[in-house]
Design an enzyme around this catalytic site. Sequence first.
Site, mmCIF file in Angstrom:
data_model
loop_
_atom_site.group_PDB
_atom_site.id
_atom_site.type_symbol
_atom_site.label_atom_id
_atom_site.label_comp_id
_atom_site.label_asym_id
_atom_site.label_seq_id
_atom_site.Cartn_x
_atom_site.Cartn_y
_atom_site.Cartn_z
ATOM 1 N N CYS A 163 -25.854 8.636 0.200
ATOM 2 C CA CYS A 163 -26.906 9.625 -0.028
ATOM 3 C C CYS A 163 -28.178 9.426 0.797
ATOM 4 O O CYS A 163 -28.817 10.405 1.200
ATOM 5 C CB CYS A 163 -27.302 9.633 -1.510
ATOM 6 S SG CYS A 163 -25.924 9.592 -2.665
ATOM 7 N N CYS A 168 -29.278 11.313 4.227
ATOM 8 C CA CYS A 168 -29.767 12.693 4.207
ATOM 9 C C CYS A 168 -30.997 12.871 3.324
ATOM 10 O O CYS A 168 -31.887 13.665 3.652
ATOM 11 C CB CYS A 168 -28.666 13.636 3.726
ATOM 12 S SG CYS A 168 -27.341 13.872 4.923
ATOM 13 N N HIS A 169 -31.050 12.167 2.202
ATOM 14 C CA HIS A 169 -32.095 12.423 1.214
ATOM 15 C C HIS A 169 -33.250 11.423 1.253
ATOM 16 O O HIS A 169 -34.280 11.655 0.611
ATOM 17 C CB HIS A 169 -31.487 12.455 -0.193
ATOM 18 C CG HIS A 169 -30.450 13.519 -0.368
ATOM 19 N ND1 HIS A 169 -30.760 14.863 -0.467
ATOM 20 C CD2 HIS A 169 -29.093 13.449 -0.425
ATOM 21 C CE1 HIS A 169 -29.641 15.561 -0.598
ATOM 22 N NE2 HIS A 169 -28.616 14.730 -0.580
ATOM 23 N N MET A 210 -23.429 19.588 1.865
ATOM 24 C CA MET A 210 -23.349 18.586 0.814
ATOM 25 C C MET A 210 -21.877 18.325 0.491
ATOM 26 O O MET A 210 -21.152 19.227 0.071
ATOM 27 C CB MET A 210 -24.075 19.082 -0.439
ATOM 28 C CG MET A 210 -23.848 18.226 -1.682
ATOM 29 S SD MET A 210 -24.664 16.624 -1.610
ATOM 30 C CE MET A 210 -24.218 15.998 -3.253
ATOM 31 N N HIS A 241 -33.620 14.860 14.010
ATOM 32 C CA HIS A 241 -32.367 14.188 13.661
ATOM 33 C C HIS A 241 -31.666 13.674 14.911
ATOM 34 O O HIS A 241 -32.002 12.614 15.408
ATOM 35 C CB HIS A 241 -31.465 15.129 12.860
ATOM 36 C CG HIS A 241 -30.333 14.447 12.185
ATOM 37 N ND1 HIS A 241 -30.513 13.528 11.172
ATOM 38 C CD2 HIS A 241 -28.996 14.534 12.367
ATOM 39 C CE1 HIS A 241 -29.336 13.076 10.769
ATOM 40 N NE2 HIS A 241 -28.397 13.662 11.485
ATOM 41 N N HIS A 246 -26.769 20.534 13.712
ATOM 42 C CA HIS A 246 -26.327 19.142 13.798
ATOM 43 C C HIS A 246 -25.478 19.015 15.063
ATOM 44 O O HIS A 246 -24.251 19.125 15.019
ATOM 45 C CB HIS A 246 -25.524 18.742 12.564
ATOM 46 C CG HIS A 246 -25.339 17.253 12.436
ATOM 47 N ND1 HIS A 246 -24.526 16.529 13.288
ATOM 48 C CD2 HIS A 246 -25.877 16.344 11.579
ATOM 49 C CE1 HIS A 246 -24.545 15.252 12.939
ATOM 50 N NE2 HIS A 246 -25.366 15.106 11.907
#
Length: 580
Positions: free
Chosen positions: A84, A87-88, A125, A364, A406
């Site tokens: 997790c 991304c978070h 997700m 990113h 992405h």
Amino acid sequence: MTKRFERNFRLSMALVAPALLLFAMGSSLAQQAPKKGHETTPGGQYQPSLDVLKETPAEQPEAAVPKLTPSEFEQAKQVYFERCAGCHGVLRKGATGKALTTKITRELGAEYIKNFITYGSPGGMPNWGTSGDLTDQQIDIMTRYLLSEPPTPPEFGLAEMKATWKVLVPPAQRPKAKQNKLDLDNLFSVTLRDTGEVALIDGNSKQIVGIVKTGYAVHISRLSASGRYLYVIGRDAKVNLIDLWMEKPDNVAEVKIGLEARSVDTSKMKGFEDKLAIAGSYWPPQYVIMHGDTLEPIKVVSTRGMTVDKQEYHPEPRVAAIVASHYHPEFVVNVKETGKILLVNYGDLKNLQVTEIDSERFLHDGGFDSTKRYFLVAANARDTIAVVDLKDRKLVELIKVGKTPHPGRGANFVHPKFGPVWATGHLGDDSISLIATDPVKNKQHAWKVVQTLTGQGGGSLFIKTHPNSRNLWVDTPLNPEPSIASSVAVFDLDNLDKEPAVLPIGEWSGISEGVRRTVQPEYNKDGTEVWFSVWNAKNQESAIVVVDDKTRKLKAVIRDKRLVTPTGKFNVHNTQKDVY
């Protein structure tokens, strides 16, 4: 979207719609304005009605939050790190994924969170539950963990780094010339995500010639300017230096630069070849410059600071992609949460000069255009590509693209109408954006989206072509529909208006179990083959599938019990020369 997928997804959305909308739209439930009906995203993905948000659960007080035992808390921390945090965020403040602060999670409530973890979303997700990656018990633990305040990990400075630093084979004891018969230019470094290893696979024989111990879940492999040294960095922030000249390539040095990381690269300018390396960490938010042949840390620089938009302090601006400029002795360091692109001049480390370029949040990954003068990077939570001129050291343009781009490093090719273009896929929709990159011969089109292609769906991670190829390959491993996640779309560069062909890579692997997520197309040196990872859970069989680029037919399948959760693949020549 297939009827089967729509049916299954509507069933899951009946449970997870409130959570999906909160995460997808990035604001609290109280701020949403209810609307009638059902909508679709620009990519055609199903999006449920906002009417479901009329009933908003009240935020739970701390005393009402379900508790975790000490052992459950430790287990949850590990799962969050592995699945997790990338991304978070460590502090759950969001970036590629939306924020997971307790103000948000407690408004959602336990059932919403549990269902969202289980079923995932078309926006990228993963469906951790229905895919089998997490058990019901783990999902329950993670739900309670997300309702609790996140722990703040410790700092990690030069002293802590040096305590982990090991030179396993000193430079003086290493080979003076190549000691093996491997065709290093066509060697592949393949991440074995869950075993903390990379597999070195010979591109000619398709045989595994070595398994090298590394950090957990190696994110990228990079080559020194000479092509001798392979640098890999794990998500646990461990950097390994592998000498490809040894009779059996293996680690010669290692260092841990923090607690979580993603990026590493080496100095490329004349006079600095193989001299320096740089690694950036997610936690602590900083980068470190090291000696290239030993990984000895030299200089650590924090990236904490103000954001480019609101000019407010951010405590966790993580280092995303790093590349080495071909025009100046500089590393290009992208700082995710602040939206700043740093040009770090390594010519004089005692008097470090850093050019700070304001771009867009949240930076990113990205790569060069075909001339290597321009660097294009995704600010994916803002649906934007930032373009930087590395020769003149300035921002060129901010370009709006599809939902959550992405690109990996992107894909360069010559468009029949618009000349040289660079392409990116998207996590959040099925579009592929083509950006014109020639400001000299195609000035009227430069730094604009000149064409948008339609792929299979959201959940794309990587896009790839090669100078010797007339194909453009796009994966979709994070799409919740198994048939889409296990296949790839391939476009004809001579006829981009034609519908893409869809190749069932997962089926071709011969593996019947698991989702068989097909991820990261990577070419061999000559551009005649495309390699794909068929990525299953760690207790399931995975494989590498090799496709003939010209015929688009299956050429080889590499199945070996040592290929546990293969993901990224990096051809030595293409990575060393920035060919993509």
